[in-house]
Motif scaffolding. Structure first.
Motif, PDB file in Angstrom:
ATOM      1  N   SER A  75       0.854  -1.193   0.000  1.00  0.00           N
ATOM      2  CA  SER A  75       0.000   0.000   0.000  1.00  0.00           C
ATOM      3  C   SER A  75       0.887   1.239   0.000  1.00  0.00           C
ATOM      4  O   SER A  75       1.958   1.260   0.604  1.00  0.00           O
ATOM      5  CB  SER A  75      -0.945   0.008   1.205  1.00  0.00           C
ATOM      6  OG  SER A  75      -0.231  -0.077   2.424  1.00  0.00           O
ATOM      7  N   ILE A  76       0.429   2.278  -0.709  1.00  0.00           N
ATOM      8  CA  ILE A  76       1.212   3.498  -0.908  1.00  0.00           C
ATOM      9  C   ILE A  76       0.347   4.696  -0.536  1.00  0.00           C
ATOM     10  O   ILE A  76      -0.836   4.760  -0.898  1.00  0.00           O
ATOM     11  CB  ILE A  76       1.688   3.604  -2.368  1.00  0.00           C
ATOM     12  CG1 ILE A  76       2.550   2.390  -2.728  1.00  0.00           C
ATOM     13  CG2 ILE A  76       2.459   4.895  -2.607  1.00  0.00           C
ATOM     14  CD1 ILE A  76       2.878   2.287  -4.202  1.00  0.00           C
ATOM     15  N   TYR A  77       0.951   5.660   0.172  1.00  0.00           N
ATOM     16  CA  TYR A  77       0.229   6.827   0.674  1.00  0.00           C
ATOM     17  C   TYR A  77       1.037   8.069   0.284  1.00  0.00           C
ATOM     18  O   TYR A  77       2.111   8.329   0.844  1.00  0.00           O
ATOM     19  CB  TYR A  77       0.078   6.745   2.192  1.00  0.00           C
ATOM     20  CG  TYR A  77      -0.398   5.386   2.689  1.00  0.00           C
ATOM     21  CD1 TYR A  77      -1.729   5.161   3.018  1.00  0.00           C
ATOM     22  CD2 TYR A  77       0.502   4.318   2.821  1.00  0.00           C
ATOM     23  CE1 TYR A  77      -2.163   3.915   3.468  1.00  0.00           C
ATOM     24  CE2 TYR A  77       0.082   3.073   3.262  1.00  0.00           C
ATOM     25  CZ  TYR A  77      -1.247   2.877   3.582  1.00  0.00           C
ATOM     26  OH  TYR A  77      -1.665   1.638   4.028  1.00  0.00           O
ATOM     27  N   GLY A  78       0.537   8.842  -0.683  1.00  0.00           N
ATOM     28  CA  GLY A  78       1.322   9.925  -1.251  1.00  0.00           C
ATOM     29  C   GLY A  78       0.786  11.319  -0.980  1.00  0.00           C
ATOM     30  O   GLY A  78      -0.360  11.506  -0.577  1.00  0.00           O
ATOM     31  N   HIS A  79       1.655  12.315  -1.218  1.00  0.00           N
ATOM     32  CA  HIS A  79       1.380  13.751  -1.073  1.00  0.00           C
ATOM     33  C   HIS A  79       1.170  14.159   0.387  1.00  0.00           C
ATOM     34  O   HIS A  79       0.463  15.129   0.684  1.00  0.00           O
ATOM     35  CB  HIS A  79       0.175  14.175  -1.918  1.00  0.00           C
ATOM     36  CG  HIS A  79       0.292  13.831  -3.366  1.00  0.00           C
ATOM     37  ND1 HIS A  79       1.326  14.281  -4.151  1.00  0.00           N
ATOM     38  CD2 HIS A  79      -0.484  13.055  -4.177  1.00  0.00           C
ATOM     39  CE1 HIS A  79       1.182  13.814  -5.381  1.00  0.00           C
ATOM     40  NE2 HIS A  79       0.102  13.058  -5.422  1.00  0.00           N
TER      41      HIS A  79
END
Length: 544
Positions: A75-79
């Motif tokens: 899982s990726i969580y950006g900005h």
């Protein structure tokens, strides 16, 4: 695969999407969903796992967290505006070791464990983002795919069907090159519409402008499914479920690339270009093309669906007529997609490898009869940037007279949409500068001896509240999305961490919390790809 019942929510606020999975973006499909929010809203780990990577950049996903989970998913969580405190401490420790502000830190398996529901960061607007939101992405590492996060039970309320704006009917020749087009404006309030339109007899295709909206949300998001029926039979079906990471650039073949370049409008091609090998097509009849016959009516139905099951449909009727085919624009030769292509003159060599274009194209090259003070070669127009490339092409440009001491400052120059020069680099082969470019357009040899510009330095407060801020820019861009120009900031010779914002060019950071009474020197060093260096120094005093 994840158990849907065990996958948590990345935020604990009502979820409204400002971007959907596999939306058509510049040179790629959108790899996740964008969740609207305010800066500082907590972000949660959706499943147990371990921290794989922390990254902080002024471009791309900005501050981003990568967490690996069991069964090969990530899982990726950006900005993000911030990492949680433990993550931030780990990041700072590694960044300080290498004295880099824009940096990626990798962690070993199970080195830092994460539990489902842990607060891992906060919603922000860092990187290539134009409003506060969370970019949330799921990757299947085993199969190297981005997967629609909505498959994993994200709580999104959506009762609005997709909305149609326009259709485009396209007549194509034997090379499937567009020869004439006809726009059909649609009324979004009409569920079903029948019109009879005249179109030249022969092979045709259709492109659709349609978007998915949500209640209380003005964003024009991409659709989940798009279907086209010809006389009641399914002819085309695209589904935004999974995208192979190596296939993301095929977005340039699904979008009507030329239309997007000219008008910024997004049209989905309801047909497959010969070089589009995307696996997200669930059904293709004759690659989506259909034949229009003289005097006969062909009924075309298009249907768009969102993930919640809302759908809308439009119909047009086409009658075949005879007429004159518009001639092709001036071109020197054809470039064929399935072979290597070459154009050679005294002043330039152009090599277009097999698979670089999505279809056979009428190719145009010309020398631009214009002298520009900053160029050291003739200016070459290599086709035009309304045609997408899937692979880089190779240029070899003969130079004008360049003093030996300036040859290391020479590069192949292109131009971006904002009119700024792009440094594509290059290597010398006698009097030719050779390199590769990722777009068609105008190219020449340029010299760059100008260092980056450092200005608007401000220093407010000290300690935890002390903020250093300045603006950084360069006269030339790079083709890759990266933090540029490069920089380093020291305080009395010691590295301090700074954050960059590619949108504004602003570099900012907090001063150390333990500043004591005394005199201090801030030194900023910035350099570009051609090793042009600029220094900026500021002195200040802490009185207590």
């Amino acid at each position: 695969m994840f158990s849907i019942t065990k996958l948590g929510q990345p935020v604990k606020i009502p979820i409204s999407l400002s971007g959907t999975f596999a939306e058509l973006r510049s040179d790629h499909f959108h790899g996740g969903i964008d969740i609207k929010g305010t800066v500082g809203t907590p972000v949660y780990a959706v499943e147990d796992g371990f921290l794989y990577k922390l990254e902080s950049k002024g471009t791309g996903y900005g501050n981003v967290i990568y967490i690996k989970h069991k069964n090969g998913y990530m899982s990726i969580y950006g900005h993000l505006s911030a990492f949680n405190t433990p993550f931030e401490e780990h990041y700072y420790k590694e960044a300080k070791k290498y004295k880099k502000s824009n940096f990626s830190v990798y962690f070993k398996k199970d080195e830092i464990l994460v539990k489902k529901g842990d607060i891992i960061g906060e919603i922000g607007n860092t990187g290539f983002s134009f409003g506060p939101h969370l970019h949330y992405e799921i990757r299947d590492l085993k199969h190297n795919k981005q997967v629609n996060p909505l498959f994993f039970s994200v709580n999104v309320k959506d009762c609005s069907p997709p909305e149609w704006t326009a259709l485009k009917l396209i007549y194509v020749d034997e090379n499937r090159v567009s020869r004439s087009e006809r726009f059909v404006q649609l009324n979004k309030n009409e569920y079903f519409k029948v019109d009879t339109l005249d179109l030249l007899v022969g092979k045709s295709a259709l492109a659709a402008q349609v978007f998915d909206g949500m209640e209380g949300n003005n964003n024009r998001n991409g659709v989940y499914q798009l279907k086209m029926y010809v006389d009641g039979k399914l002819h085309f079906h695209f589904l935004a479920g999974k995208i192979d990471l190596e296939e993301s650039k095929y977005a340039n073949a699904l979008i009507d690339y030329k239309e997007n370049k000219l008008s910024k409008d997004i049209f989905y091609r309801c047909y497959r270009l010969p070089g589009n090998n995307l696996k997200s097509f669930k059904h293709l009849q004759n690659d989506g093309y259909f034949n229009v016959k003289y005097g006969k009516i062909t009924n075309i139905d298009v249907e768009a669906l969102d993930y919640a099951g809302n759908y809308s449909r439009k119909r047009i009727a086409i009658r075949g007529i005879k007429g004159y085919l518009p001639s092709l624009p001036f071109h020197n030769k054809y470039v064929y997609r399935n072979v290597d292509n070459q154009l050679k003159t005294y002043f330039i060599e152009v090599n277009i490898p097999k698979g670089a274009v999505y279809q056979n194209i009428p190719f145009m090259y010309r020398e631009i009869n214009e002298r520009r003070r900053e160029t050291f070669s003739r200016i070459h127009s290599v086709h035009n940037d309304n045609e997408p490339l899937h692979k880089d092409i190779f240029l070899s440009i003969r130079s004008g007279i360049i003093p030996d001491y300036l040859r290391e400052k020479a590069f192949i120059s292109g131009c971006n949409q904002q009119g700024k020069y792009i440094n594509y680099g290059g290597k010398w082969r006698k009097n030719f500068l050779e390199g590769q470019v990722d777009k068609f357009g105008e190219f020449s040899i340029m010299i760059d001896t100008i260092p980056p510009t450092i200005k608007d330095l401000s220093l407010v407060g000290r300690g935890k509240k002390g903020i250093l801020q300045f603006h950084l820019s360069d006269n030339v861009d790079l083709p890759d999305q990266m933090d540029y120009p490069f920089f380093k900031v020291t305080l009395n010779g010691q590295w301090i961490r700074m954050r960059s914002d590619s949108k504004s060019g602003i570099i900012s950071g907090h001063l150390p919390v333990d500043l004591k009474k005394g005199k201090y020197e801030i030194k900023i060093t910035s350099w570009d790809k051609m090793k042009n260096i600029n220094h900026y120094t500021k002195l200040f005093t802490v009185w207590k």
